[in-house]
Scaffold this motif. Structure first.
Motif, mmCIF file in Angstrom:
data_model
loop_
_atom_site.group_PDB
_atom_site.id
_atom_site.type_symbol
_atom_site.label_atom_id
_atom_site.label_comp_id
_atom_site.label_asym_id
_atom_site.label_seq_id
_atom_site.Cartn_x
_atom_site.Cartn_y
_atom_site.Cartn_z
ATOM 1 N N TYR A 19 0.836 -1.205 0.000
ATOM 2 C CA TYR A 19 0.000 0.000 0.000
ATOM 3 C C TYR A 19 0.870 1.254 0.000
ATOM 4 O O TYR A 19 0.607 2.213 -0.737
ATOM 5 C CB TYR A 19 -0.914 -0.027 1.227
ATOM 6 N N GLU A 20 1.923 1.234 0.799
ATOM 7 C CA GLU A 20 2.842 2.378 0.861
ATOM 8 C C GLU A 20 3.496 2.619 -0.494
ATOM 9 O O GLU A 20 3.562 3.759 -0.978
ATOM 10 C CB GLU A 20 3.902 2.120 1.926
ATOM 11 N N LYS A 21 3.976 1.542 -1.115
ATOM 12 C CA LYS A 21 4.642 1.683 -2.406
ATOM 13 C C LYS A 21 3.664 2.168 -3.475
ATOM 14 O O LYS A 21 4.006 3.008 -4.321
ATOM 15 C CB LYS A 21 5.254 0.345 -2.819
ATOM 16 N N SER B 102 9.892 11.401 -2.535
ATOM 17 C CA SER B 102 10.833 10.439 -1.965
ATOM 18 C C SER B 102 10.064 9.451 -1.091
ATOM 19 O O SER B 102 9.213 9.854 -0.295
ATOM 20 C CB SER B 102 11.886 11.173 -1.131
ATOM 21 N N ILE B 103 10.352 8.146 -1.251
ATOM 22 C CA ILE B 103 9.716 7.102 -0.442
ATOM 23 C C ILE B 103 10.711 6.621 0.603
ATOM 24 O O ILE B 103 11.859 6.315 0.279
ATOM 25 C CB ILE B 103 9.241 5.936 -1.321
ATOM 26 N N GLN B 104 10.268 6.582 1.861
ATOM 27 C CA GLN B 104 11.135 6.173 2.975
ATOM 28 C C GLN B 104 12.403 7.039 3.026
ATOM 29 O O GLN B 104 13.529 6.550 3.024
ATOM 30 C CB GLN B 104 11.504 4.695 2.858
ATOM 31 N N ASP B 105 12.197 8.359 3.096
ATOM 32 C CA ASP B 105 13.310 9.310 3.160
ATOM 33 C C ASP B 105 14.132 9.089 4.434
ATOM 34 O O ASP B 105 13.588 9.021 5.537
ATOM 35 C CB ASP B 105 12.762 10.746 3.128
ATOM 36 N N PRO C 208 9.678 8.902 7.091
ATOM 37 C CA PRO C 208 8.277 9.046 6.674
ATOM 38 C C PRO C 208 8.036 8.237 5.414
ATOM 39 O O PRO C 208 8.933 8.089 4.579
ATOM 40 C CB PRO C 208 8.135 10.554 6.418
ATOM 41 N N ASP C 209 6.840 7.707 5.287
ATOM 42 C CA ASP C 209 6.543 6.871 4.121
ATOM 43 C C ASP C 209 6.787 7.620 2.822
ATOM 44 O O ASP C 209 7.452 7.124 1.922
ATOM 45 C CB ASP C 209 5.083 6.388 4.178
ATOM 46 N N ILE C 210 6.246 8.830 2.738
ATOM 47 C CA ILE C 210 6.334 9.607 1.492
ATOM 48 C C ILE C 210 6.629 11.068 1.838
ATOM 49 O O ILE C 210 5.990 11.650 2.716
ATOM 50 C CB ILE C 210 5.010 9.517 0.695
ATOM 51 N N PHE C 211 7.608 11.648 1.161
ATOM 52 C CA PHE C 211 7.979 13.045 1.380
ATOM 53 C C PHE C 211 8.078 13.736 0.030
ATOM 54 O O PHE C 211 8.766 13.261 -0.880
ATOM 55 C CB PHE C 211 9.311 13.117 2.123
#
Length: 288
Positions: free
Chosen positions: A189-191, A205-208, A228-231
């Motif tokens: 879901y995160e991806k 950025s994913i998993q910054d 954070p999951d998404i930045f």
């Protein structure tokens, strides 16, 4: 359909929706869908002909072929055998890749219930009747190399790996008779959400990993990673995905505190908690 959409966009599987129009997605499980895709891709490529490659063979023959194996030939002489111990390369359909395809087809036929897929599997196995099956383990899969002559079977090979080794669901050697497709839905879901955000803003950025929260007192080295999951840096937006239903439509206290920390350390202008879209039994649709 939602699950397939997430898997496709997250590149877990590579399919066109036109390939699954004959499947009732609502009433089928993921195994049935992947198995059907595997069979239609295999049927398409087999209709263009079987894959052949040179395979090293060793055998006692009545005529010399290739090169003579001296050590083995001396044993033949001692046994008064008239055949020659030969080593040679043979251009054959009985190779590792075809053997793996045969073995996965035999295993699928025991576990699949969709008639169309079963028909396809029987057609595939009819092509592999003279092929020796190979053990479905990671060692054999790693030995398969793709090149110009067998590249057309690559998509089928990847689907076969997904069926067998998705998230190591069958263990190291894959000797079970069944299938167990496992993947972490939170990560999926995160991806998925991250890829959608990146399609809108490429700076996403994913998993910054650029910030750390806690510094060790003895050496002042940061020890706790904040991710954070998404930045979205250009807009200073923080997004955290939650694969759950918030109780009473209200984010939990821990979730809110987490977003506060993210906002503080990334100088965020906005922070979002993103929950999956779902339906209540007797209330309006809720959008997280």
């Amino acid at each position: 359909k939602s699950l397939i959409n997430m898997l496709v966009n997250s590149r877990f599987i590579d399919i066109n929706y036109s390939e699954i129009t004959n499947i009732d997605l609502k009433n089928e499980n993921l195994l049935e869908i992947l198995a059907y895709l595997f069979t239609i891709k295999m049927k398409k490529e087999l209709s263009r002909g079987m894959y052949k490659e040179y395979v090293n063979q060793q055998d006692n023959l009545t005529m010399i072929k290739g090169k003579l194996k001296i050590k083995e030939q001396l044993k033949n002489k001692s046994k008064k055998t008239l055949k020659a111990a030969c080593e040679f390369d043979e251009f054959t359909e009985d190779n590792l890749l075809n053997g793996l395809f045969k073995s996965i087809s035999l295993r699928l036929i025991k576990n699949i219930r969709t008639l169309k897929t079963l028909d396809n599997l029987n057609i595939i196995l009819a092509n592999f009747v003279d092929i020796e099956g190979r053990e479905l383990n990671k060692y054999n899969f790693e030995k398969v190399k793709f090149h110009r002559n067998n590249q057309r079977f690559y998509e089928s090979f990847i689907l076969m790996k997904k069926l067998l080794f998705g998230q190591n669901s069958l263990g190291e050697y894959g000797k079970d008779d069944g299938f167990c497709l496992l993947f972490e839905v939170n990560d999926l879901y995160e991806k998925y959400v991250g890829i959608l955000c990146k399609s809108i803003d490429n700076s996403t950025s994913i998993q910054d990993k650029s910030e750390k929260l806690i510094i060790k007192a003895s050496n002042l080295i940061p020890v706790v990673q904040l991710k954070p999951d998404i930045f979205i840096p250009e807009k200073r937006i923080i997004i955290d995905t939650k694969w759950k239903i918030p109780e009473n439509n209200i984010p939990s206290d821990n979730d809110l505190k987490q977003m506060y920390v993210y906002n503080e350390y990334w100088c965020g202008k906005q922070a979002f908690l993103v929950y999956p879209h779902y339906y209540y039994t007797d209330e309006p649709v809720f959008y997280g």
